[in-house]
Write an enzyme that holds these catalytic residues in place. Structure first.
Site, PDB file in Angstrom:
ATOM      1  CE  LYS A 114      -1.791   2.545   3.267  1.00  0.00           C
ATOM      2  NZ  LYS A 114      -1.879   3.969   2.560  1.00  0.00           N
ATOM      3  CD  GLU A 190      12.119   3.974   9.172  1.00  0.00           C
ATOM      4  OE1 GLU A 190      12.279   4.882  10.085  1.00  0.00           O
ATOM      5  OE2 GLU A 190      12.171   4.143   7.801  1.00  0.00           O
ATOM      6  CB  CYS A 224      11.881   8.743  10.019  1.00  0.00           C
ATOM      7  SG  CYS A 224      13.181   7.742   9.033  1.00  0.00           S
ATOM      8  CD  GLU A 321       9.023  11.892  13.407  1.00  0.00           C
ATOM      9  OE1 GLU A 321      10.150  11.391  12.686  1.00  0.00           O
ATOM     10  OE2 GLU A 321       8.169  11.339  13.635  1.00  0.00           O
TER      11      GLU A 321
END
Length: 423
Positions: A114, A190, A224, A321
């Protein structure tokens, strides 16, 4: 299909990617908003390299012969895990496709992948190239859809044998829960990061400034492992800050298809507004806004390169983040202190260390709780280097030999030996 034929298909696919690299880079820029030069000259060559790497592994995956106590022949078989469900993010659509699809195909699995709803285009294009390379129908299946519907269905499907996900930590928790509640399928995750970038007192400041700038602002800050907490030793803090501010002011923001542009727009309105909220939070705290802090221009999701100084560990901009072009610069005095502060986070994806002292480098690399520590460099993503996180930055490793373990089952086969000549 033999392992050798899988290898040949992966090599043919890599050749086709190389042949179509110009249009793929353009499509990735349309897809994501990243600078065309970044897509064409950094990401497409890396995509080709990754599939060359996994093509090399395809016919070298095998089990072992194991000595046992007694008259038995024991061997292990490394078998494909089965149907791999894979969910990739929007920040690096092509590279994340490679990180997931490469090892899964090399190990002989089938895939349902996906793509992110924001960036569906390039996954569909390269899937067509796989078909052209000779991959049989039904081996690689691309689903374009939303996370709560298509993503959740994939993670909870009883006929999916393994799920791999790259994205936010909050979504990763949902994926893990769905995988456990369905058929207890293994999950590779991850996830997010808040990576420290530590600049020691012996640093070459000009080089440190450029590397720290790259570590944070690369890909519009939508990375990230971005070095989003820049720790600078107090003896060089003021000099570093002035030069970091000057570098941010020189950063070229604009049309990602124009030559020389370093920063394109954020991915969408939601991310654009989120970054601006974090900037507002920083302004309302005791941090000092050195530059940026506002929208760039009057159209599109462009944000000025932003630098905060006097940032404290308890501020949101130092904890969360942000996933945007916001550099937070913090001051430290002692190594023990910066290790403690760098590790005081729920994340542990990556870290950077900038020093000329090998003893300092060795001390920090072993003390930092992160899956990758870059010393005097950052964002080095060789195909053979494993990548993944400690703590809430994920489970498992991608790339390198470690990624193959995610897509294999180990079976032990034991057979009695009659009158063996040796054991």
């Amino acid at each position: 299909m033999s392992a050798y034929e899988r290898s040949r298909i992966l090599l043919r696919f890599a050749d086709l990617v190389e042949k179509h690299s110009e249009e793929l880079a353009a499509l990735e820029t349309w897809n994501n908003g990243k600078p065309f030069e970044q897509a064409a000259h950094a990401e497409l060559p890396m995509l080709v390299r990754l599939f060359h790497y996994y093509a090399g592994w395809a016919d070298k995956i095998h089990g072992l012969t194991v000595p046992a106590d007694g008259p038995y022949h024991v061997q292990t078989l490394h078998e494909p895990i089965g149907v791999a469900g894979q969910i990739i993010p929007w920040n690096f659509p092509l590279l994340m496709f490679a990180w997931k699809v490469g090892p899964a195909l090399a190990c002989g699995n089938t895939i349902v992948l996906k793509s992110a709803e924001q960036t569906p285009l390039t996954a569909l294009y390269v899937a067509k190239l796989f078909q052209e390379a000779g991959l049989p129908p039904g081996v690689l299946n691309i689903v374009s859809g939303y996370g709560p519907t298509a993503g959740a269905a994939l993670a909870s499907h009883m006929d999916v044998d393994k799920v791999a996900f790259t994205g936010s930590t909050d979504t990763g928790k949902i994926i893990l829960e769905l995988a456990a509640k369905s058929n207890l399928k293994p999950a590779t995750l991850e996830l997010g990061g808040k990576s420290p970038f530590i600049i020691c007192e012996d640093a070459d400041i000009d080089r440190a400034v450029e590397l720290a700038h790259f570590a944070l602002f690369f890909n519009q800050g939508q990375c990230c492992c971005a070095g989003s907490r820049t720790f600078v030793h107090e003896r060089v803090y003021d000099e570093f800050l002035e030069k970091a501010k000057a570098r941010a002011l020189k950063r070229i923001v604009g049309d990602p298809f124009k030559k020389g542009v370093e920063q394109g727009p954020q991915i969408d309105s939601e991310q654009f507004q989120k970054v601006l909220r974090y900037i507002k939070s920083g302004v309302e705290s005791t941090a000092t806004l050195e530059c940026g802090g506002e929208r760039f221009g009057s159209k599109g999701y462009f944000i000025q390169p932003t630098v905060f100084s006097n940032v404290q560990d308890d501020m949101l901009i130092a904890q969360d983040e942000i996933f945007g072009p916001v550099q937070s610069i913090l001051k430290f005095k002692e190594l023990d202190e910066v290790v403690r502060r760098a590790n005081t986070t729920r994340y542990g994806l990556a870290a950077g260390v900038f020093t000329r002292n090998i003893d300092t480098a060795n001390t920090l690399t072993r003390a930092l709780r992160a899956g990758t520590v870059w010393v005097n460099c950052f964002d080095v993503f060789d195909a053979a280097i494993p990548f993944g996180g400690y703590k809430m930055s994920g489970i498992g490793r991608e790339k390198g030999i470690y990624s193959l373990h995610n897509y294999l089952q180990v079976k032990a086969v034991v057979t009695p030996l009659k009158n063996p000549a040796w054991l």
